[in-house]
Design a protein around this motif. Structure first.
Motif, mmCIF file in Angstrom:
data_model
loop_
_atom_site.group_PDB
_atom_site.id
_atom_site.type_symbol
_atom_site.label_atom_id
_atom_site.label_comp_id
_atom_site.label_asym_id
_atom_site.label_seq_id
_atom_site.Cartn_x
_atom_site.Cartn_y
_atom_site.Cartn_z
ATOM 1 N N VAL A 172 14.985 -6.843 -5.531
ATOM 2 C CA VAL A 172 16.214 -6.348 -5.387
ATOM 3 C C VAL A 172 17.198 -7.342 -4.580
ATOM 4 O O VAL A 172 16.746 -7.420 -3.387
ATOM 5 N N LEU B 44 2.662 0.871 11.893
ATOM 6 C CA LEU B 44 1.556 1.578 11.057
ATOM 7 C C LEU B 44 0.499 0.799 10.562
ATOM 8 O O LEU B 44 0.842 -0.297 10.148
ATOM 9 N N TRP B 45 -0.765 1.387 10.806
ATOM 10 C CA TRP B 45 -1.849 0.647 10.090
ATOM 11 C C TRP B 45 -1.787 1.026 8.580
ATOM 12 O O TRP B 45 -0.936 1.803 8.091
ATOM 13 N N SER B 46 -2.736 0.468 7.936
ATOM 14 C CA SER B 46 -2.471 0.437 6.386
ATOM 15 C C SER B 46 -2.754 1.773 6.221
ATOM 16 O O SER B 46 -2.248 2.723 4.983
ATOM 17 N N GLU C 207 8.626 -4.980 -7.702
ATOM 18 C CA GLU C 207 7.868 -5.968 -6.560
ATOM 19 C C GLU C 207 8.311 -7.268 -6.657
ATOM 20 O O GLU C 207 8.152 -8.007 -7.899
ATOM 21 N N LYS C 208 8.895 -7.945 -5.743
ATOM 22 C CA LYS C 208 9.219 -9.312 -5.646
ATOM 23 C C LYS C 208 8.360 -10.551 -6.074
ATOM 24 O O LYS C 208 8.342 -11.463 -6.733
ATOM 25 N N ILE D 188 0.882 -1.211 0.090
ATOM 26 C CA ILE D 188 -0.083 0.006 -0.088
ATOM 27 C C ILE D 188 0.859 1.371 -0.067
ATOM 28 O O ILE D 188 0.407 2.252 -0.728
ATOM 29 N N ALA D 189 2.077 1.185 0.711
ATOM 30 C CA ALA D 189 2.848 2.520 0.730
ATOM 31 C C ALA D 189 3.433 2.828 -0.748
ATOM 32 O O ALA D 189 3.385 3.748 -0.986
ATOM 33 N N ARG E 245 1.310 -6.508 2.448
ATOM 34 C CA ARG E 245 0.486 -7.217 3.555
ATOM 35 C C ARG E 245 -0.827 -7.038 3.420
ATOM 36 O O ARG E 245 -1.745 -7.655 3.991
ATOM 37 N N CYS E 246 -1.223 -6.145 2.374
ATOM 38 C CA CYS E 246 -2.765 -6.087 2.319
ATOM 39 C C CYS E 246 -3.370 -6.995 1.397
ATOM 40 O O CYS E 246 -4.439 -6.826 0.785
ATOM 41 N N ILE F 227 -5.965 -10.552 10.223
ATOM 42 C CA ILE F 227 -7.216 -9.658 10.108
ATOM 43 C C ILE F 227 -6.933 -8.187 9.693
ATOM 44 O O ILE F 227 -6.120 -7.628 10.216
ATOM 45 N N HIS F 228 -7.666 -7.875 8.560
ATOM 46 C CA HIS F 228 -7.211 -6.405 8.058
ATOM 47 C C HIS F 228 -8.806 -5.826 8.072
ATOM 48 O O HIS F 228 -9.709 -6.369 7.189
ATOM 49 N N ILE F 229 -8.994 -4.661 8.733
ATOM 50 C CA ILE F 229 -10.092 -3.892 8.559
ATOM 51 C C ILE F 229 -9.927 -2.503 8.744
ATOM 52 O O ILE F 229 -8.570 -2.162 9.035
ATOM 53 N N GLY G 142 6.276 3.364 4.531
ATOM 54 C CA GLY G 142 5.477 2.342 4.881
ATOM 55 C C GLY G 142 5.790 1.527 6.177
ATOM 56 O O GLY G 142 6.925 2.129 6.839
ATOM 57 N N ARG G 143 5.048 0.722 6.762
ATOM 58 C CA ARG G 143 5.558 0.146 7.857
ATOM 59 C C ARG G 143 6.468 -0.511 8.088
ATOM 60 O O ARG G 143 7.371 -0.398 8.928
ATOM 61 N N SER H 6 0.317 3.822 6.497
ATOM 62 C CA SER H 6 1.438 3.334 5.498
ATOM 63 C C SER H 6 1.043 3.953 3.964
ATOM 64 O O SER H 6 1.972 4.549 3.498
#
Ligand SMILES: Cc1cc2nc3c(=O)[nH]c(=O)nc-3n(C[C@H](O)[C@H](O)[C@H](O)COP(=O)(O)OP(=O)(O)OC[C@H]3O[C@@H](n4cnc5c(N)ncnc54)[C@H](O)[C@@H]3O)c2cc1C
Length: 435
Positions: free
Chosen positions: A224, A414-416, A28-29, A11-12, A36-37, A51-53, A406-407, A419
């Motif tokens: 990377v 950091l929450w999403s 992005e690997k 997300i960041a 994480r989202c 859990i993601h809210i 980002g986190r 981030s």
């Protein structure tokens, strides 16, 4: 080709790109964006990575998330429970003691009153540890049976090892009247720091990132492995090389430091000392509906039972499980301080046993799906040297014109939404300097 290059499409990184008019290439690997989202769908069950809210209060983030799902999300008041030695009580436990064994309630009340009388502040501010902070605020019994036990399960360390700079508004402290009311009347008032939350109707939490990702230029499968800060050159595992003018990184700080060519020893060592927890997620698809009842997620304090936190994926969105089924995800945290003692199949078995013991699952339940995901980076650990080590690494990178976001890039709790805002801030800073 040079330009602004971004590492990581979580997300960041996506937010940086979005707020920078997508004038950046993201490497992005993994084969998908979201970090994480991300959400994973297997046999009709959708699981997030823990859990993601969304409980953000930031209007910009709320608008972006809503736009991503064309306004199709659920809005909920959180239904959160605690499980302790065969008893279920509402969250947070100190405000909802009714229902626990009488002797334990008495102990918790007496110790809470003692803490209150002592002023609720740990002796000697500054340099205090989480254990002393807990005892000063909640008293010994609540610390021992609940917060201390949960710290070992979630943070994987003794509370004495943690600092308190991560707490912020995450832990609420009720007044004595409220604790007494919760112990005697059992009438519930939501004093949890999350008052309401949103979750997409379809596609899991990842769907909230769609607006950020749609126009982003993401190169998947690019991990990377070397960062040459002197020549502003990146080397990827697949052999690709890329020069850049400015670098934005959302990959975990210790990983970035490991990739840096000729990294000064003190920076490398400080980065290696940055500690974190990992989590094994046990994903279960159960052939029985409505297992959640009035609960989105719950915490388990018994250290004998494996999971720290469990949530019902299908209580967040009906689309997260096939009709007549329930999706459950249990979180088991580990780290070098608390290494896993079981194999993955052992974890699966023990988690199911734990859920049977809590009464959530029944012996004869049909388990349609059972799998595990091990997530290496879960939470940054706030140990005593956290600020010093993190500061040293970030300071060095700032001096080399690397923007960490980002986190895991900022190495913070950091929450999403935070981030996302971290990526936005970097875009605003870079927009100024690049004109
Ligand atoms: C268990 C758990 C529960 C959570 N619950 C919530 C919640 O309920 N609500 C909420 O708002 N937030 C929640 N969060 C926090 C949220 O997940 C994070 O704030 C957010 O996802 C972090 O995004 P990021 O972009 O900073 O990092 P990431 O999502 O980790 O993105 C970094 C990206 O970099 C990639 N990468 C790594 N190494 C390399 C490399 N060498 N080369 C190239 N790419 C690389 C990764 O694959 C990843 O895609 C939770 C976090 C956890 C762990």
């Amino acid at each position: 080709m040079r330009g602004v290059v971004t590492l990581g499409a979580g997300i960041a990184g996506l937010s940086f790109s979005y707020h920078f008019n997508h004038a950046t290439d993201i490497y992005e690997k993994k084969q998908t964006w979201g970090g994480r989202c991300r959400s994973h769908t297997v046999e009709g069950f959708t699981f997030d990575e823990g859990i993601h809210i969304s409980f953000t209060r930031d209007d910009h983030v709320r608008r972006l998330f809503a736009e991503s799902v064309a306004g199709r999300y659920g809005e909920f008041a959180p239904l959160v429970l605690n499980y302790f030695q065969s008893h279920w009580v509402r969250h947070p436990v100190e405000s909802n003691l009714k229902g626990l064994p009488a002797e334990l309630v008495v102990q918790c009340l007496l110790d809470f009153i003692r803490a209150e009388q002592a002023g609720g502040q740990p002796a000697g501010e500054g340099g205090q540890n989480y254990h002393d902070w807990l005892v000063a605020r909640f008293g010994r019994a609540l610390t021992r049976h609940f917060y201390g036990a949960y710290t070992r399960k979630y943070w994987t360390v003794e509370p004495e090892l943690l600092t308190t700079d991560w707490i912020g508004r995450r832990i609420y402290r009720p007044g004595l009247d409220e604790v007494l009311r919760g112990a005697l009347s059992g009438r519930f008032r939501n004093v949890y720091y999350i008052k309401s939350f949103r979750y997409p109707d379809q596609g899991g939490y990842q769907s909230f990132l769609r607006s950020l990702a749609t126009e982003a230029e993401v190169y998947h499968g690019f991990e990377v492995v070397e960062v040459d800060l002197s020549h502003k050159r990146l080397v990827f595992k697949n052999g690709f090389e890329r020069y850049y003018d400015r670098l934005v990184s959302s990959i975990p700080l210790p990983e970035l430091a490991r990739c840096i060519k000729d990294c000064p020893r003190e920076v490398r060592e400080a980065a290696a000392r940055l500690a974190h927890t990992s989590v094994v997620l046990v994903n279960l698809g159960i052939g029985r509906g409505d297992l959640a009842g009035d609960c989105h997620w719950f915490y388990i304090y018994d250290e004998r039972l494996l999971p720290a936190r469990v949530h019902f994926t299908s209580s967040l969105s009906a689309a997260n499980a096939p009709p007549g089924c329930t999706g459950i995800q249990a979180e088991i945290y580990h780290s070098p301080y608390k290494p896993l003692k079981l194999s993955i199949s052992g974890i699966l078995e023990k988690t199911i046993e734990s859920l049977v013991e809590t009464g959530i699952l029944q012996q004869h339940d049909r388990i349609i799906l059972a799998d595990c995901m091990n997530i290496k980076y879960a939470n940054v650990l706030f140990n005593r040297d956290y600020q010093k080590n993190r500061g040293l690494v970030l300071e060095y990178l700032r001096g080399k014109d690397v923007h960490c976001i980002g986190r895991y890039g900022e190495w913070a709790y950091l929450w999403s939404d935070q981030s996302l805002l971290s990526g936005k801030r970097a875009a605003e800073t870079l927009a100024k300097v690049t004109g």
